[in-house]
Design a protein around this motif. Structure first.
Motif, PDB file in Angstrom:
ATOM      1  N   UNK A 162      40.976  37.797  35.630  1.00 26.43           N
ATOM      2  CA  UNK A 162      42.160  37.904  36.497  1.00 26.43           C
ATOM      3  C   UNK A 162      42.060  39.171  37.351  1.00 26.43           C
ATOM      4  N   UNK A 163      41.524  40.241  36.768  1.00 27.21           N
ATOM      5  CA  UNK A 163      41.384  41.484  37.531  1.00 27.21           C
ATOM      6  C   UNK A 163      40.389  41.302  38.682  1.00 27.21           C
ATOM      7  N   UNK A 164      39.298  40.586  38.423  1.00 24.91           N
ATOM      8  CA  UNK A 164      38.335  40.313  39.507  1.00 24.91           C
ATOM      9  C   UNK A 164      39.009  39.456  40.581  1.00 24.91           C
ATOM     10  N   UNK A 165      39.767  38.454  40.142  1.00 22.45           N
ATOM     11  CA  UNK A 165      40.461  37.583  41.102  1.00 22.45           C
ATOM     12  C   UNK A 165      41.464  38.390  41.932  1.00 22.45           C
ATOM     13  N   UNK A 170      41.234  36.341  45.307  1.00 20.27           N
ATOM     14  CA  UNK A 170      40.725  34.966  45.159  1.00 20.27           C
ATOM     15  C   UNK A 170      41.862  33.966  45.338  1.00 20.27           C
ATOM     16  N   UNK A 171      41.502  32.775  45.733  1.00 23.89           N
ATOM     17  CA  UNK A 171      42.504  31.724  45.916  1.00 23.89           C
ATOM     18  C   UNK A 171      43.117  31.348  44.565  1.00 23.89           C
ATOM     19  N   UNK A 228      48.326  36.575  41.130  1.00 26.01           N
ATOM     20  CA  UNK A 228      47.117  35.751  41.081  1.00 26.01           C
ATOM     21  C   UNK A 228      47.512  34.350  40.614  1.00 26.01           C
ATOM     22  N   UNK A 229      47.075  33.351  41.347  1.00 25.10           N
ATOM     23  CA  UNK A 229      47.290  31.977  40.892  1.00 25.10           C
ATOM     24  C   UNK A 229      46.402  31.737  39.682  1.00 25.10           C
ATOM     25  N   UNK A 252      49.430  25.327  34.969  1.00 24.26           N
ATOM     26  CA  UNK A 252      49.528  26.344  36.016  1.00 24.26           C
ATOM     27  C   UNK A 252      50.615  27.341  35.624  1.00 24.26           C
ATOM     28  N   UNK A 253      50.306  28.628  35.753  1.00 20.39           N
ATOM     29  CA  UNK A 253      51.323  29.657  35.506  1.00 20.39           C
ATOM     30  C   UNK A 253      52.087  29.822  36.832  1.00 20.39           C
TER      31      UNK A 253
END
Ligand code: ADP
Ligand code: ASP
Ligand code: MG
Length: 422
Positions: A162-165, A170-171, A228-229, A252-253
């Motif tokens: 999630x941190x990279x996203x 990121x989409x 972040x999605x 999906x969150x």
């Protein structure tokens, strides 16, 4: 076409065959034109194996020097799986390169075994993506300012992903795991558990913090902070399934509460066996005792969860609190050595056979009597409640560990969460 982050957990990376499936799935996404960054965990069992080796050589110690070496050791698990995935992707005919946390770098603080990510330099990743490569970034690890390797706590690859996203905007971040989404409770404990198509960010945050290890709590915090999605889905579906169907699967969150959706009062049940209870008995009931006891615990960097101070009788009271089981021995020693002599309390007793069971739901905000229903269900099963804590959207109780499954199953049924029989 978008920048997508995939994360694969230990079981999903558990064998060469599984890694090949991951590579084929990632290749499918890349060939659709997406830019792919993949964050793998160590192969299943590997982190445990490594940590057990350390224990074989020396009993666990609370020193920084020891924890530094644990991180040095445990981080190798993700380095191996990342390289293997890059090799598997190359075998699929794709350009692929893997990076350890220190190579980017992923910077963290220096709290070995539970470090926090501070920043991620994505330059190398972006350059490789621009050259059409699939980039693999090790989960679970980073590097501190002095160049020491750190790890992010068990389940930390979720947070890496999630941190990279977040860093790369990121989409979407897809967390592939061994269940096909987030369920009303752990489906391994309650087979009647239902998969949630969506779960609100706030509920997910509570569930994760209360023990649902499907996502590490910090990954949910990151997702909330950077919007972040985030989706949880299965890596055990056929790798060649329709990509659009795959992209819609799982849970999906969500960040917006969906007004149209019928709101369940309780959305999920979490439980946690990782805590232990300490009770300081015969404490003189005077101002400052909570500070004296918990201040000493906090100074030792031990997190406290639930707290109870009983009514005093004859000027004396009992004071109980829970800590992580890993910190239990240290906490008991600390109370004996530093707190009892100052406080003039009788003794400290501990209980490691406890668990915490929690009901979670946004609907609890607007409904009364939810907690009392929980207590009724437990009393009908003759389960004694030792501690209680509540917040706006959850109620937690501490009970004897041996009743955990019974409590979770009864509550799951009582709050209407069981799936209808097919
Ligand atoms: P990974 O290795 O992919 O990170 P984890 O073992 O960390 O997988 O997390 C997935 C596991 O989380 C599932 O196998 C399941 O037993 C457990 N789990 C606990 N609570 C839930 C929940 N509410 N919904 C789904 N899975 C849950
Ligand atoms: N390999 C680490 C662990 O077992 C990190 C992770 O799987 O997320 O805890
Ligand atoms: Mg995990």
């Amino acid at each position: 076409m978008a920048l997508i982050v995939h994360k694969y957990g230990g079981t999903s990376m558990g064998s060469p065959e599984r890694i090949r499936c991951v590579a084929k799935r990632v290749a499918k996404w890349a060939r659709t034109g997406h830019q792919m960054v993949v964050v793998p965990s160590a192969m299943s069992g590997e982190t445990n194996r490594l940590l057990a080796l350390a224990k074989e050589l020396a009993p666990a110690r609370a020193t920084e020097a020891y924890h530094r070496e644990l991180d040095m050791l445990a981080a190798t698990g993700e380095q191996a799986s990342s390289a293997l995935l890059a090799i598997a992707l190359q075998a699929e005919g794709l350009g692929s390169v893997s990076y350890a946390g220190w190579q980017l770098p992923i910077r963290t603080d220096s709290s070995y075994t539970k470090a926090r990510i501070e920043s991620i330099d994505d330059q190398r990743v972006r350059a490789d993506l621009a050259h059409g490569k699939v980039v693999i970034v090790t989960g679970f690890q980073g590097i501190d300012d002095e160049g020491n390797i750190t790890t992010l706590g068990r389940g930390g690859s979720d947070t890496s992903a999630v941190a990279v996203a977040a860093a790369m905007k990121a989409h979407e971040c897809l967390i592939y795991t061994d269940v096909d989404g987030v369920y009303t409770t752990d489906p391994r404990v309650v087979p009647q558990a239902r998969r949630l198509q969506t779960v609100s960010f706030e509920e997910m945050l509570e569930m994760a913090s209360l023990g649902s290890k499907v996502l590490q709590i910090r990954s949910v915090e990151f997702a909330g902070k950077y919007r972040v999605r985030l989706r949880v889905l299965s890596s055990f579906t056929p790798w060649d399934m329709d990509i659009d169907e795959e992209a819609r699967s799982g849970t999906l969150i969500t960040f917006e509460e969906d007004e149209k959706m019928e709101q369940a009062v309780v959305s999920g049940i979490a439980f946690n066996r990782d805590e232990a209870k300490l009770s300081v008995l015969g404490v003189p009931d005077k101002p400052g005792i909570a500070y004296l006891i918990l201040g000493a615990v906090a100074d030792a960097n031990i997190d406290v969860d639930m707290i109870i101070q009983n009514l005093s009788k004859d000027g004396k009271t009992d004071f109980s609190f829970t800590v992580h089981r890993n910190d239990y021995a240290r906490a008991i020693d600390l109370i004996k050595e530093k707190v009892l002599p100052v406080l003039g309390a009788h003794e400290v007793v501990g209980d490691t056979n406890i668990c915490k069971v929690s009901i979670v739901g946004i609907g609890m905000r607007s409904h009364v009597g939810v907690a009392s229903k929980m207590f009724r269900v437990l009393s009908e099963e003759s389960i004694n409640i030792q501690m209680i804590s509540t917040s706006e959207i959850k109620t937690s109780v501490v009970i004897d560990e041996k009743y955990m499954e019974l409590a979770v199953r009864s509550l799951h049924q009582a709050f209407g969460l069981d799936q209808e029989a097919a």
